[in-house]
Design an enzyme around this catalytic site. Structure first.
Site, PDB file in Angstrom:
ATOM      1  N   HIS A 101      -3.869  -9.067   2.553  1.00 29.22           N
ATOM      2  CA  HIS A 101      -5.299  -8.952   2.812  1.00 29.22           C
ATOM      3  C   HIS A 101      -5.646  -9.753   4.055  1.00 29.22           C
ATOM      4  CE1 HIS A 101      -6.419  -7.830  -1.604  1.00 29.22           C
ATOM      5  NE2 HIS A 101      -6.061  -6.788  -0.888  1.00 29.22           N
ATOM      6  N   HIS A 161      -3.073   2.508  -5.510  1.00 26.82           N
ATOM      7  CA  HIS A 161      -3.754   1.228  -5.266  1.00 26.82           C
ATOM      8  C   HIS A 161      -3.869   0.426  -6.557  1.00 26.82           C
ATOM      9  CE1 HIS A 161      -6.812  -1.668  -3.972  1.00 26.82           C
ATOM     10  NE2 HIS A 161      -6.502  -1.333  -2.737  1.00 26.82           N
ATOM     11  N   ARG A 200      -1.592  -2.541  -7.033  1.00 27.75           N
ATOM     12  CA  ARG A 200      -2.004  -3.775  -6.360  1.00 27.75           C
ATOM     13  C   ARG A 200      -3.037  -4.525  -7.184  1.00 27.75           C
ATOM     14  NH1 ARG A 200      -1.169  -4.170  -0.913  1.00 27.75           N
ATOM     15  NH2 ARG A 200      -3.309  -4.743  -0.367  1.00 27.75           N
ATOM     16  N   LYS A 214      -3.513  -1.919  12.431  1.00 26.45           N
ATOM     17  CA  LYS A 214      -3.932  -0.662  13.043  1.00 26.45           C
ATOM     18  C   LYS A 214      -5.384  -0.679  13.490  1.00 26.45           C
ATOM     19  CE  LYS A 214      -0.517   2.050  10.511  1.00 26.45           C
ATOM     20  NZ  LYS A 214      -0.269   3.099   9.506  1.00 26.45           N
ATOM     21  N   TYR A 255      -1.804 -21.207   8.462  1.00 24.42           N
ATOM     22  CA  TYR A 255      -1.487 -22.102   7.345  1.00 24.42           C
ATOM     23  C   TYR A 255      -0.811 -21.320   6.221  1.00 24.42           C
ATOM     24  CZ  TYR A 255      -2.077 -25.442   3.544  1.00 24.42           C
ATOM     25  OH  TYR A 255      -1.845 -26.284   2.498  1.00 24.42           O
ATOM     26  N   ARG A 261       0.853  -1.184   0.000  1.00 23.89           N
ATOM     27  CA  ARG A 261       0.000   0.000   0.000  1.00 23.89           C
ATOM     28  C   ARG A 261       0.893   1.239   0.000  1.00 23.89           C
ATOM     29  NH1 ARG A 261      -2.276  -3.766   3.440  1.00 23.89           N
ATOM     30  NH2 ARG A 261      -4.400  -4.409   2.895  1.00 23.89           N
TER      31      ARG A 261
END
Length: 419
Positions: free
Chosen positions: A372, A345, A348, A278, A382, A248
């Protein structure tokens, strides 16, 4: 027996002339008109409460008429009969009115803002207050918060909306609703006129951040290399790193050099700097492995020669104690001709779609590299155990893929030329 006074006529107060000394015109029941030597006339009422002689002031004649003075006398008598001191009650009403007037929207809003500071990022706190100062305080900031009407709130929000800032209008409406609610929680009762405005603003169409497609990459990379806009080298490296590692924007530009080990080629972002870390409720305390490709490592070493003496990878040009502005990437994209075509963004989004469609990696691997949120703790554990090595390979394949798109040459590490 006390002497009874005949009630005053309307002419008596009007025709009363000043004398050398103050004198009274009695209306009975303790009410009288005090006429001063300067001609000023004041309504007064004498009464006894708990054995003490007391005095009430009802205002100046003719601003307060004889009929109005008599009504004030009647109201005072009712309080006395209810064992309430009219003077004390009047002082309390004045105090409440002064307190009400002092509880302006701006005062309560700033108190609410200060109360929320520990839970916000610095940029969120700054932007929230700035938007209130620009759009709300000039309109209703000085108004008592419990006196603001729906009509005032609608007019204020529609003024924002009229300049095309539809999303900002909706955000500010939500902020104001929280401020009104905060006041209610403090015992400052109000109708929260912002909370009910569900349909008065035009709806904001949901959309995606602007992003180029894989087919647009060769032209985009060529534009960065040509640097016709003469962008600063750190800004160009920031954009190339956005493309290679797709952090980000804030996570990238706020990175201190202390998080990166150039010798080992490791970059680990501590959890408290990540978006999910956060959160005030159930923060994700997972450190994020950036997984550096050879190309990304070359860029970082090149950048270290330029900014390694500063705290941040991308120090602010005006104040090196602060990181680069959050809008620097957008400004650079705009100068390159990509306004409304590409955003921070967008890097991404480009990586997510292209890596899955063109490199064949599973969604969950790319998703974990994007940091995410994981649906549950078992899945998160995992992912950390299984995907790290796969992510490292994916990030190198992604960097090599970008090189092939840009030049059509065999895979090689391409360092940005200094300009």
């Amino acid at each position: 027996m006390p002497k009874l006074s005949a009630p005053l006529t309307d002419l008596q107060p009007r025709n009363a002339k000043p004398k050398d000394k103050p004198y009274k015109l009695s209306d009975g029941g303790g009410l009288y008109l005090l006429v001063n030597p300067d001609g000023a006339k004041y309504w007064r009422m004498s009464y006894r409460f708990l054995g003490k002689e007391k005095l009430l002031a009802f205002g100046k004649y003719p601003e307060v008429t004889l009929a109005e003075a008599r009504q004030k006398r009647l109201d005072a008598k009712k309080l006395i009969n209810a064992e309430i001191d009219p003077s004390a009650e009047k002082k309390e009403r004045r105090r409440a009115a002064e307190e009400r007037a002092s509880n302006t929207f701006e005062k309560i809003a700033r108190e609410w803002h200060a109360n929320r500071l520990p839970t916000w990022r610095e940029s969120t706190a700054r932007d929230t207050l700035r938007r209130l100062e620009i759009d709300i305080f000039p309109a209703i900031g000085s108004r008592a918060i419990d006196a603001i009407t729906h009509q005032e709130m609608i007019a204020t929000l529609r003024k924002i909306e009229s300049r095309g800032a539809h999303e900002i209008a909706h955000r500010i409406k939500a902020t104001c609703a929280r401020i009104f609610s905060y006041a209610n929680q403090l015992g400052i009762q109000n109708r929260n006129p912002a909370a009910d405005l569900k349909d008065v603003l035009k709806p904001v169409k949901a959309g995606h951040f602007a992003a180029i497609q894989a087919d647009d990459l060769p032209v985009f990379l060529n534009a960065m290399d040509r640097n016709d806009q003469r962008l600063y080298m750190p800004t160009r490296i920031a954009m190339r790193l956005m493309l290679l590692i797709f952090l980000r924007t804030s996570e990238l530009i706020e990175t201190p050099w202390s998080e990166i080990d150039l010798e080992k080629g490791e970059w680990i972002v501590p959890w408290h700097r990540m978006k999910r870390g956060k959160l005030t409720v159930n923060p994700d305390m997972t450190d994020h492995h950036v997984c550096l490709s050879r190309q990304a490592l070359v860029l970082l070493r090149e950048l270290h020669q330029l900014t390694g003496g500063s705290m941040y990878l991308f120090p602010n040009q005006r104040d090196h104690e602060k990181p680069m502005s959050n809008g620097a990437i957008l400004m650079a994209l705009r100068r390159m001709g990509y306004q409304n075509k590409m955003t921070g963004h967008g890097f991404r989004a480009l990586a997510m779609s292209t890596i899955k469609e063109h490199l064949g990696y599973r969604h969950e691997v790319v998703d974990r590299q994007l940091a995410h949120a994981q649906k549950d703790k078992v899945a998160a554990a995992y992912d950390r155990a299984t995907f790290l090595e796969e992510r490292k390979k994916m990030m190198q394949d992604w960097a090599d893929y970008i090189d092939r798109l840009a030049s059509g040459e065999p895979v090689m590490v391409r360092s940005l030329r200094l300009a």
